[in-house]
Design an enzyme around this catalytic site. Structure first.
Site, PDB file in Angstrom:
ATOM      1  N   HIS A 134     -24.592  21.752 -23.550  1.00 16.11           N
ATOM      2  CA  HIS A 134     -25.184  20.644 -24.431  1.00 16.11           C
ATOM      3  C   HIS A 134     -24.098  19.715 -25.447  1.00 16.11           C
ATOM      4  O   HIS A 134     -25.501  19.997 -26.751  1.00 16.11           O
ATOM      5  CB  HIS A 134     -26.028  21.518 -25.100  1.00 16.11           C
ATOM      6  N   CYS A 163     -20.464   3.574 -38.303  1.00 15.63           N
ATOM      7  CA  CYS A 163     -19.430   3.779 -38.089  1.00 15.63           C
ATOM      8  C   CYS A 163     -18.577   2.610 -38.758  1.00 15.63           C
ATOM      9  O   CYS A 163     -19.479   2.230 -39.288  1.00 15.63           O
ATOM     10  CB  CYS A 163     -19.351   2.967 -36.281  1.00 15.63           C
TER      11      CYS A 163
HETATM   12  C1  BV8 Z   1     -33.526  17.615 -19.099  1.00 19.49           C
HETATM   13  C2  BV8 Z   1     -28.838  20.278 -28.199  1.00 19.49           C
HETATM   14  C3  BV8 Z   1     -33.560  15.547 -17.517  1.00 19.49           C
HETATM   15  C4  BV8 Z   1     -29.090  20.360 -29.737  1.00 19.49           C
HETATM   16  C5  BV8 Z   1     -30.966  21.837 -26.926  1.00 19.49           C
HETATM   17  C6  BV8 Z   1     -37.880  22.569 -16.003  1.00 19.49           C
HETATM   18  C7  BV8 Z   1     -38.886  23.780 -16.744  1.00 19.49           C
HETATM   19  C8  BV8 Z   1     -39.121  22.924 -18.107  1.00 19.49           C
HETATM   20  C9  BV8 Z   1     -39.133  22.092 -18.866  1.00 19.49           C
HETATM   21  C10 BV8 Z   1     -38.167  21.477 -18.521  1.00 19.49           C
HETATM   22  C11 BV8 Z   1     -37.671  21.039 -17.437  1.00 19.49           C
HETATM   23  N1  BV8 Z   1     -36.618  20.225 -17.098  1.00 19.49           N
HETATM   24  C12 BV8 Z   1     -36.475  19.496 -18.674  1.00 19.49           C
HETATM   25  C13 BV8 Z   1     -37.476  20.315 -19.206  1.00 19.49           C
HETATM   26  C14 BV8 Z   1     -37.357  19.598 -20.451  1.00 19.49           C
HETATM   27  C15 BV8 Z   1     -36.455  20.137 -21.306  1.00 19.49           C
HETATM   28  C16 BV8 Z   1     -36.627  22.102 -21.408  1.00 19.49           C
HETATM   29  O1  BV8 Z   1     -36.092  22.553 -20.958  1.00 19.49           O
HETATM   30  N2  BV8 Z   1     -37.604  21.898 -22.705  1.00 19.49           N
HETATM   31  C17 BV8 Z   1     -38.039  23.373 -23.311  1.00 19.49           C
HETATM   32  C18 BV8 Z   1     -38.111  23.591 -24.288  1.00 19.49           C
HETATM   33  C19 BV8 Z   1     -39.535  23.490 -22.158  1.00 19.49           C
HETATM   34  N3  BV8 Z   1     -35.103  20.440 -21.004  1.00 19.49           N
HETATM   35  C20 BV8 Z   1     -34.356  19.147 -21.551  1.00 19.49           C
HETATM   36  O2  BV8 Z   1     -34.820  17.829 -21.854  1.00 19.49           O
HETATM   37  C21 BV8 Z   1     -33.263  18.260 -21.134  1.00 19.49           C
HETATM   38  N4  BV8 Z   1     -32.760  17.619 -19.969  1.00 19.49           N
HETATM   39  O3  BV8 Z   1     -33.499  17.847 -18.359  1.00 19.49           O
HETATM   40  O4  BV8 Z   1     -32.693  16.254 -18.898  1.00 19.49           O
HETATM   41  C22 BV8 Z   1     -34.459  15.184 -18.344  1.00 19.49           C
HETATM   42  C23 BV8 Z   1     -34.906  14.008 -18.678  1.00 19.49           C
HETATM   43  C24 BV8 Z   1     -36.541  13.792 -19.029  1.00 19.49           C
HETATM   44  C25 BV8 Z   1     -37.687  14.228 -18.801  1.00 19.49           C
HETATM   45  C26 BV8 Z   1     -37.182  15.499 -18.787  1.00 19.49           C
HETATM   46  C27 BV8 Z   1     -36.027  15.985 -18.205  1.00 19.49           C
HETATM   47  C28 BV8 Z   1     -32.568  19.112 -22.648  1.00 19.49           C
HETATM   48  C29 BV8 Z   1     -31.972  20.221 -23.236  1.00 19.49           C
HETATM   49  C30 BV8 Z   1     -30.551  20.730 -24.015  1.00 19.49           C
HETATM   50  C31 BV8 Z   1     -31.860  20.428 -25.354  1.00 19.49           C
HETATM   51  N5  BV8 Z   1     -30.656  20.532 -26.384  1.00 19.49           N
HETATM   52  N6  BV8 Z   1     -28.875  21.864 -28.127  1.00 19.49           N
HETATM   53  C32 BV8 Z   1     -29.623  21.299 -30.982  1.00 19.49           C
HETATM   54  O5  BV8 Z   1     -28.912  22.012 -30.761  1.00 19.49           O
HETATM   55  O6  BV8 Z   1     -29.823  20.223 -31.574  1.00 19.49           O
HETATM   56  S1  BV8 Z   1     -31.257  23.541 -26.481  1.00 19.49           S
HETATM   57  C33 BV8 Z   1     -31.280  24.645 -27.511  1.00 19.49           C
HETATM   58  O7  BV8 Z   1     -32.252  25.094 -27.497  1.00 19.49           O
HETATM   59  C34 BV8 Z   1     -30.030  25.325 -27.844  1.00 19.49           C
HETATM   60  O8  BV8 Z   1     -28.676  24.795 -27.226  1.00 19.49           O
HETATM   61  C35 BV8 Z   1     -30.203  26.619 -26.674  1.00 19.49           C
HETATM   62  O9  BV8 Z   1     -29.757  26.230 -25.072  1.00 19.49           O
HETATM   63  C36 BV8 Z   1     -31.829  26.146 -26.300  1.00 19.49           C
HETATM   64  C37 BV8 Z   1     -32.692  27.395 -26.306  1.00 19.49           C
HETATM   65  O10 BV8 Z   1     -32.768  27.647 -28.077  1.00 19.49           O
HETATM   66  P1  BV8 Z   1     -32.656  29.228 -28.365  1.00 19.49           P
HETATM   67  O11 BV8 Z   1     -33.746  29.815 -28.029  1.00 19.49           O
HETATM   68  O12 BV8 Z   1     -32.386  29.715 -30.127  1.00 19.49           O
HETATM   69  O13 BV8 Z   1     -31.368  29.955 -28.562  1.00 19.49           O
HETATM   70  P2  BV8 Z   1     -31.414  30.656 -26.947  1.00 19.49           P
HETATM   71  O14 BV8 Z   1     -32.212  30.203 -25.699  1.00 19.49           O
HETATM   72  O15 BV8 Z   1     -29.984  30.768 -26.110  1.00 19.49           O
HETATM   73  O16 BV8 Z   1     -32.366  31.879 -27.454  1.00 19.49           O
HETATM   74  C38 BV8 Z   1     -31.371  33.144 -28.611  1.00 19.49           C
HETATM   75  C39 BV8 Z   1     -31.380  34.675 -27.427  1.00 19.49           C
HETATM   76  O17 BV8 Z   1     -30.683  35.213 -28.376  1.00 19.49           O
HETATM   77  C40 BV8 Z   1     -33.007  35.700 -27.696  1.00 19.49           C
HETATM   78  O18 BV8 Z   1     -33.204  35.430 -26.052  1.00 19.49           O
HETATM   79  C41 BV8 Z   1     -32.422  36.363 -28.993  1.00 19.49           C
HETATM   80  O19 BV8 Z   1     -33.621  37.445 -28.305  1.00 19.49           O
HETATM   81  C42 BV8 Z   1     -31.550  36.116 -28.290  1.00 19.49           C
HETATM   82  N7  BV8 Z   1     -30.298  37.324 -29.537  1.00 19.49           N
HETATM   83  C43 BV8 Z   1     -30.368  36.962 -30.698  1.00 19.49           C
HETATM   84  N8  BV8 Z   1     -30.051  38.032 -31.092  1.00 19.49           N
HETATM   85  C44 BV8 Z   1     -28.661  38.171 -30.384  1.00 19.49           C
HETATM   86  C45 BV8 Z   1     -28.890  37.769 -29.221  1.00 19.49           C
HETATM   87  N9  BV8 Z   1     -28.955  38.006 -27.838  1.00 19.49           N
HETATM   88  C46 BV8 Z   1     -27.194  38.701 -28.227  1.00 19.49           C
HETATM   89  N10 BV8 Z   1     -26.922  38.858 -29.063  1.00 19.49           N
HETATM   90  C47 BV8 Z   1     -27.870  39.172 -30.414  1.00 19.49           C
HETATM   91  N11 BV8 Z   1     -26.860  39.518 -31.485  1.00 19.49           N
HETATM   92 ZN    ZN Z   2     -19.727   1.878 -33.543  1.00 21.38          ZN
END
Ligand code: BV8
Ligand code: ZN
Length: 260
Positions: A134, A163
């Site tokens: 990401h 820029c």
């Molecule tokens: C794409 C950068 C093609 C930006 C981020 C298939 C199915 C469903 C949906 C989709 C799919 N394919 C595509 C989608 C759409 C979408 C998506 O996934 N939507 C979801 C929300 C439903 N995906 C996309 O758009 C991706 N692109 O597929 O392109 C496309 C093109 C057009 C149209 C459709 C598809 C791009 C996704 C990237 C988004 N950018 N980050 C920024 O940071 O601002 S994602 C961002 O959220 C983070 O990087 C992270 O990866 C993600 C989740 O965030 P969190 O929940 O906070 O973190 P995480 O998931 O890691 O969870 C935290 C965990 O830690 C919890 O479980 C918690 O219990 C645990 N925890 C807490 N404390 C601890 C711990 N674990 C260990 N130790 C601890 N101490």
């Molecule tokens: Zn430029």
């Protein structure tokens, strides 16, 4: 070994098969999410919406449409996050993963660290060749001329950033609705698809295609270890599921496996 879920905490005898895999498996692939940086003081993506941002939905800020509509607000949000992580250090979980990579490579085994995180704390802890699915908050890119800037300084004085060519700079992260960097995704899919042991740590498994790497690994025959304080949609597929904080579990796991 049957596919039943071996749910145990580290207080129990850590499963001998898992420890043996940590000692001999190759390749090992690790996928990390925001949870790995939680003990460094970085809020996970969903928690990040506090204070000033409480009434914003991440999806309303982390999209190209949001930036096009209001580049100043989106840039401010990312700059605030950038300045926050500038004050954060890697935690014991980051260092344990860097150690696991070093030990695995020293044994002439292969290891891949794939992250969804944008903070580069893995690299700060010594991990090498980190696959950033990401992007990163440290790089900002001009929308007009494409020049990439590494921004390590204090908070910006005005938004959006300009820029040298006069164009506006966007944060070098992947927004929702944007494709992931092709090379990073291909590398990650190859690593997951060839792994003998796949470990997902600190991710909710909510975001795709990153989370789908877990299925790629399992369907290719990998053993799957999940480390997370909460259940995720992938917990039921885990051969081992360790409930807890990565900064506490990872150092203990390495010690038990003799990889300390
Ligand atoms: C794409 C950068 C093609 C930006 C981020 C298939 C199915 C469903 C949906 C989709 C799919 N394919 C595509 C989608 C759409 C979408 C998506 O996934 N939507 C979801 C929300 C439903 N995906 C996309 O758009 C991706 N692109 O597929 O392109 C496309 C093109 C057009 C149209 C459709 C598809 C791009 C996704 C990237 C988004 N950018 N980050 C920024 O940071 O601002 S994602 C961002 O959220 C983070 O990087 C992270 O990866 C993600 C989740 O965030 P969190 O929940 O906070 O973190 P995480 O998931 O890691 O969870 C935290 C965990 O830690 C919890 O479980 C918690 O219990 C645990 N925890 C807490 N404390 C601890 C711990 N674990 C260990 N130790 C601890 N101490
Ligand atoms: Zn430029």
């Amino acid at each position: 070994m049957s596919n039943e879920l071996n749910r145990f905490s580290l207080e129990d005898d850590c499963h001998p098969h898992l420890l043996q895999l940590l000692r001999i498996a190759s390749p090992i692939a690790v996928l990390t999410g925001a949870g790995v940086s939680a003990e460094s003081g970085i809020l996970t993506f969903r928690d990040a919406m506090t204070g000033l941002w409480a009434n914003f939905d991440p999806a309303d800020l982390a999209t190209p449409e949001a930036f096009a509509k209001d580049p100043a607000t989106v840039s401010r949000w990312y700059d605030e996050r950038r300045c926050k992580i500038a004050k954060c250090q890697p935690n014991a979980g980051h260092f344990a993963l860097a150690k696991l990579q070093a030990v695995t490579i020293a044994d002439r085994r292969s290891f891949a660290l794939i992250t969804q995180n944008v903070d580069r704390l893995h690299q700060a802890a010594g991990s090498k060749d980190v696959v950033e699915l990401h992007g990163t908050l440290w790089l900002w890119r001009c929308l007009d001329c494409g020049i990439e800037y590494e921004e390590r300084g204090a908070a910006f004085s005005s938004y959006p950033l300009r820029c040298a060519c006069g164009g506006s700079k966007r944060p070098g992260v992947v927004w929702f609705g944007e494709d992931l960097p092709k090379h990073a995704l291909l590398t990650a899919r190859r690593a997951a698809g060839s792994s003998a042991l796949f470990v997902s740590i600190g991710t909710s498994g909510a975001v795709h295609p990153a989370a789908g790497l877990i299925d790629v690994a399992i369907q290719s025959g990998a053993r799957f270890l999940e480390i997370n304080p909460q259940e995720t949609p992938y917990t039921s597929k885990a051969h081992w599921s360790l409930r807890g904080k990565s900064g506490e579990i990872l150092p203990q796991l390495l010690e038990l496996a003799g990889a300390e």
